[in-house]
Design a protein around this motif. Structure first.
Motif, mmCIF file in Angstrom:
data_model
loop_
_atom_site.group_PDB
_atom_site.id
_atom_site.type_symbol
_atom_site.label_atom_id
_atom_site.label_comp_id
_atom_site.label_asym_id
_atom_site.label_seq_id
_atom_site.Cartn_x
_atom_site.Cartn_y
_atom_site.Cartn_z
ATOM 1 N N ALA A 49 -0.430 -1.379 2.539
ATOM 2 C CA ALA A 49 -0.803 -1.902 3.734
ATOM 3 C C ALA A 49 0.415 -3.044 4.185
ATOM 4 N N PHE A 50 1.004 -3.564 3.051
ATOM 5 C CA PHE A 50 2.145 -4.385 3.017
ATOM 6 C C PHE A 50 2.860 -4.602 1.938
ATOM 7 N N SER A 51 4.000 -5.175 1.679
ATOM 8 C CA SER A 51 4.767 -5.693 0.594
ATOM 9 C C SER A 51 4.571 -7.023 0.157
ATOM 10 N N ALA A 52 4.912 -7.320 -0.837
ATOM 11 C CA ALA A 52 4.543 -8.708 -1.475
ATOM 12 C C ALA A 52 5.639 -9.198 -2.520
ATOM 13 N N ASN A 53 5.903 -10.478 -2.571
ATOM 14 C CA ASN A 53 6.688 -10.972 -3.559
ATOM 15 C C ASN A 53 5.432 -11.090 -4.934
ATOM 16 N N MET A 275 -10.920 5.157 5.234
ATOM 17 C CA MET A 275 -10.140 5.055 3.950
ATOM 18 C C MET A 275 -9.443 3.670 3.835
ATOM 19 N N PRO A 276 -9.409 3.259 2.657
ATOM 20 C CA PRO A 276 -8.704 1.907 2.584
ATOM 21 C C PRO A 276 -7.060 2.390 2.668
ATOM 22 N N GLU A 277 -6.402 1.151 2.538
ATOM 23 C CA GLU A 277 -4.755 1.167 2.202
ATOM 24 C C GLU A 277 -4.739 0.449 0.610
ATOM 25 N N LEU A 278 -3.778 0.717 0.194
ATOM 26 C CA LEU A 278 -2.978 0.117 -1.044
ATOM 27 C C LEU A 278 -2.204 -1.345 -0.844
ATOM 28 N N VAL A 279 -2.649 -2.363 -1.880
ATOM 29 C CA VAL A 279 -1.685 -3.285 -1.753
ATOM 30 C C VAL A 279 -1.031 -3.488 -3.165
#
Length: 319
Positions: A49-53, A275-279
């Motif tokens: 779904a998005f990238s993260a630090n 369906m979901p996404e992953l984080v």
């Protein structure tokens, strides 16, 4: 001869009677209730779904059986934590950088296997209470499970954190007869837009989802409603959280964190038909806790200890 004829006639009549008598099939009590959703999820096929630090904090006082965390909406930079396996008579206050500020004794509380912590409503429907979910049942022996509710205290520093908190209410729950009278569950949240409670089973990779609509009965046992299944291939649900505005859901297993985005005005049961996404998720020793932080920019995870490995508190900040 006559006796033989009478015996034969009696025998034929008996067979005819038995053959005409049919047993009426008995439906399982909840099987006739149509499931609202049934998802089959292959994590390897899901997008990010998005990238993260990711920031890892060293814990100064470890909780060997931590099973739930909650980012405080009243106290700045505070995480509530709780333990399972019979350690549910305490709550712990942590800073968001991993420092344990206080161990709080819970009064009017007999938690057998507390597994999650979240926010929920008071009796009037105001979404301002801490809910401790005593819903674990590894041996499938409990006929009922409990939710303890607490008023969240305000404090400015570690000195003003109370040493005790008293449960205001206990919400007693039982599962419907179908799909199972008893379930082992580790994940719970309350939808802030409706005050509907959600409980997610951990029994197998097929996660049964149950709900309880508000208002709750505080004097009798509430029967949960079985609403659907989330089947995650080879994985079991260990934690869950919903954002303060009710628009985003996190569902955690030992291997992944799944993310749903709700449409405006949508019933959450409808959200779970998609369906979901992953984080992003940093693998942990035995991760059973997740919470949204300063939404919508961050979330936290925390793990139990295993094999003398001291877990870290992970903070994920959306890029």
């Amino acid at each position: 001869m006559k006796k033989s004829i009478y015996f034969i006639l009696f025998f034929l009549l008996a067979i005819t009677y038995c053959g005409c008598t049919k047993s009426t099939p008995v439906d399982k009590p909840e099987e006739s209730t149509k499931k609202l959703f049934s998802l089959n999820i292959d994590p390897t096929a899901l997008p990010l779904a998005f990238s993260a630090n990711t920031i890892a904090y060293t814990i100064d006082k470890n909780l060997p059986e931590v099973s739930g965390i909650l980012f405080s909406r009243r106290n700045k930079n505070v995480l509530w934590a709780e333990e399972d396996s019979g350690n549910g008579q305490f709550l712990y206050v942590y800073s968001t950088t991993g420092h344990q500020e206080k161990k709080i004794t819970l009064l009017n509380t007999i938690a057998h296997d507390a597994e999650d912590i979240g926010y929920g409503p008071d009796k009037d429907g105001h979404y301002n209470r801490v809910f401790l979910a005593d819903i674990g049942d590894n041996n499938n022996k409990r006929s009922t499970v409990d939710i303890y509710t607490f008023r969240e205290p305000d404090f400015l520093d570690s000195i003003s954190i109370p040493s005790e908190m008293t449960a205001e209410n206990k919400i007693r729950l039982k599962y419907p007869d179908y799909p199972g009278i008893r379930e082992n569950a580790e994940a719970m949240f309350v939808d802030p837009t409706t005050n509907r409670m959600y409980i997610f089973s951990k029994q197998s990779s097929t996660c049964h989802v149950y709900t309880l609509d508000f208002p709750y009965d505080y004097t009798s046992v509430n029967t949960l409603k079985y609403v659907g299944d989330i089947n995650i291939r080879f994985e079991r649900v260990t934690a869950a959280d919903i954002s303060p505005d009710g628009m985003y859901v996190l569902l955690k297993t030992y291997e992944h964190i799944f993310y749903w985005k709700r449409k405006s005005g949508e019933d959450l049961n409808k959200t779970f038909t998609r369906m979901p996404e992953l984080v992003p998720y940093q693998g942990e020793v035995q991760g059973e806790a997740v919470t949204w932080g300063n939404f919508p920019d961050e979330y936290f995870t925390f793990s139990e200890a295993d094999n003398n490995v001291i877990p870290k508190l992970f903070q994920y900040i959306k890029k």
